[in-house]
Design an enzyme around this catalytic site. Structure first.
Site, PDB file in Angstrom:
ATOM      1  N   ALA A 161       0.853  -1.185   0.000  1.00 50.47           N
ATOM      2  CA  ALA A 161       0.000   0.000   0.000  1.00 50.47           C
ATOM      3  C   ALA A 161       0.891   1.237   0.000  1.00 50.47           C
ATOM      4  O   ALA A 161       1.654   1.462   0.939  1.00 50.47           O
ATOM      5  CB  ALA A 161      -0.912  -0.001   1.224  1.00 50.47           C
ATOM      6  N   VAL A 188       7.022   8.724   3.279  1.00 50.03           N
ATOM      7  CA  VAL A 188       8.304   8.056   3.497  1.00 50.03           C
ATOM      8  C   VAL A 188       8.123   6.633   4.019  1.00 50.03           C
ATOM      9  O   VAL A 188       8.870   5.725   3.651  1.00 50.03           O
ATOM     10  CB  VAL A 188       9.192   8.886   4.458  1.00 50.03           C
ATOM     11  CG1 VAL A 188       8.544   9.036   5.824  1.00 50.03           C
ATOM     12  CG2 VAL A 188      10.580   8.269   4.584  1.00 50.03           C
ATOM     13  N   ASP A 189       7.121   6.403   4.867  1.00 53.83           N
ATOM     14  CA  ASP A 189       6.963   5.085   5.478  1.00 53.83           C
ATOM     15  C   ASP A 189       6.672   4.005   4.439  1.00 53.83           C
ATOM     16  O   ASP A 189       7.344   2.974   4.388  1.00 53.83           O
ATOM     17  CB  ASP A 189       5.855   5.122   6.530  1.00 53.83           C
ATOM     18  CG  ASP A 189       6.217   5.984   7.720  1.00 53.83           C
ATOM     19  OD1 ASP A 189       7.405   6.056   8.062  1.00 53.83           O
ATOM     20  OD2 ASP A 189       5.310   6.587   8.316  1.00 53.83           O
ATOM     21  N   SER A 190       5.671   4.218   3.611  1.00 49.29           N
ATOM     22  CA  SER A 190       5.331   3.198   2.616  1.00 49.29           C
ATOM     23  C   SER A 190       6.419   3.062   1.559  1.00 49.29           C
ATOM     24  O   SER A 190       6.641   1.975   1.031  1.00 49.29           O
ATOM     25  CB  SER A 190       3.987   3.516   1.961  1.00 49.29           C
ATOM     26  OG  SER A 190       4.001   4.775   1.332  1.00 49.29           O
ATOM     27  N   CYS A 245     -11.421   3.283   8.155  1.00 49.08           N
ATOM     28  CA  CYS A 245     -10.654   3.126   6.916  1.00 49.08           C
ATOM     29  C   CYS A 245      -9.790   1.878   6.965  1.00 49.08           C
ATOM     30  O   CYS A 245      -9.720   1.122   5.989  1.00 49.08           O
ATOM     31  CB  CYS A 245      -9.797   4.371   6.681  1.00 49.08           C
ATOM     32  SG  CYS A 245      -8.901   4.347   5.111  1.00 49.08           S
ATOM     33  N   CYS A 250      -7.687  12.964   6.833  1.00 51.41           N
ATOM     34  CA  CYS A 250      -7.144  13.152   5.486  1.00 51.41           C
ATOM     35  C   CYS A 250      -8.138  13.767   4.516  1.00 51.41           C
ATOM     36  O   CYS A 250      -7.745  14.462   3.582  1.00 51.41           O
ATOM     37  CB  CYS A 250      -6.624  11.832   4.946  1.00 51.41           C
ATOM     38  SG  CYS A 250      -7.906  10.606   4.559  1.00 51.41           S
TER      39      CYS A 250
END
Length: 359
Positions: free
Chosen positions: A9, A14-16, A103, A200
């Site tokens: 996903a 930066v994390d994904s 979500c 978001c």
């Protein structure tokens, strides 16, 4: 030899981006996927929301850097149905919903995980700071080792069947400096990208404006009451307020007062002293036990009633109708219906649900 096929996903952050590159380094066959969930900033000039064209471009670039394919899947209809509509309905009922929980349950580890399996991927990987472990008793959902970034609170809806197909490569890492350093080592364009904050899909964090624009209904003015029922002021819409709020009340009082009740039927907001916010127990609905079944007896554990709250010792009692009562050792401040109550045994998530009532 590939360790397995993984759908990653990709949010563009930066994390994904690090997750995709790490899994490729570890020998997984990866495919990147960005979920399009809502209208983007191009449709709302000057207001950044999720699914922006820049985010999609960053996700695509991260996939290019990792040498994997990138797809954009449109889930706007499901997001409207399972996240945004319940969010609006809850606020209009005087609740304070947590859309991130919805979500994760319905979209990321629901629709997207289902698609991953249909595409022949054995796993869905995300950038969540949490861990999954397996032993002879099944799968266990654990906190991330980075206490400041731990996101297990939002993942209590995961089941044994779902956990069997989930990878959280960042769960054993700290965001700063480890994950940022990995991004720099890999030369990722997102290495210094700012973390997303707030809801978001709500531009500028103004949930009242979002709800009014979506429903076409302007929140009506009404009375502000004290705890004896006396009118002490006027509000410009009860939806502006949240339980425990102190600032921006529009009322001058001799002592500090807080929002201690919101009645959207009567269209009133009640203010009271801090003692009015304290409670020792709650009942939560839509409860999910991660192990798959409720314990047969009352359970000594700890719980959070809001993200980043320290674990609070409590006793959990499964009720016959599937709800769960939590009784805390110490009174808790501003337990808020609509938010999530999550139960822990040390680092392990035992389960969680939506706070229905405060006792």
């Amino acid at each position: 030899m590939s360790r397995g096929r993984v759908l990653v996903a990709m949010s563009g952050g930066v994390d994904s981006s690090v997750v995709a590159s790490l899994l490729v380094e570890q020998g997984y066959e990866c495919v990147g996927a960005t979920m399009r969930l809502a209208t983007n900033e191009d449709d709302r000039p000057g207001e950044r929301t999720c699914c922006s064209t820049d985010d999609v471009a960053d996700a695509r670039q991260a996939c290019w850097d990792a040498g994997i394919r990138h797809h954009v899947f449109d889930y706007t209809e499901a997001f409207e149905r399972d996240v945004i509509d319940p969010f609006v309905t809850a606020y209009e009922a005087g609740l304070t919903p947590n859309p991130c929980v919805a979500c994760n349950r319905h979209l990321k580890f629901g629709a997207l995980l289902d698609r991953a399996l249909k595409l022949g991927c054995g796993f869905l990987a995300t950038g969540h700071y949490a861990r999954v472990e397996h032993d002879g008793r099944g799968y266990h959902l654990l906190k991330g080792v980075d206490a400041g970034k731990d996101q297990s609170y939002f993942l209590f809806g995961l089941t044994q069947q779902r956990l069997a197909h989930v990878l959280f490569p960042l769960g054993g890492l700290h965001k700063n400096p480890e994950v940022r350093a990995i991004a720099e080592r890999l030369g990722l364009t997102s290495a210094h990208k700012r973390d997303s904050e707030g809801i978001c899909f709500v531009p500028g964090g103004n949930h009242l404006r979002f709800i009014e624009q979506r429903t076409g209904r302007v929140a009506p003015a009404g009375d502000i009451l004290d705890t004896d029922g006396n009118v002490i002021g006027r509000h410009e819409g009860a939806l502006r307020y949240t339980l425990g709020q102190r600032k921006g009340l529009g009322v001058a009082c001799a002592r500090p007062v807080y929002v201690c009740a919101i009645d959207t039927v009567a269209n009133t907001v009640t203010l009271g002293g801090p003692e009015r916010l304290m409670a020792r127990s709650l009942v939560a609905r839509d409860w999910n036990w991660v192990a798959g079944a409720a314990p047969e007896v009352r359970l000594r554990a700890a719980a959070k009633v809001r993200y980043h709250q320290p674990d609070q010792p409590c006793v959990a009692t499964p009720l016959p109708d599937g709800r769960v009562r939590l009784e805390f050792d110490d009174a808790q401040r501003a337990i808020t219906p609509g938010q999530a109550a999550v139960l822990y045994d040390g680092d392990e998530v035992l389960g969680g649900g939506t706070i229905e009532s405060v006792e």
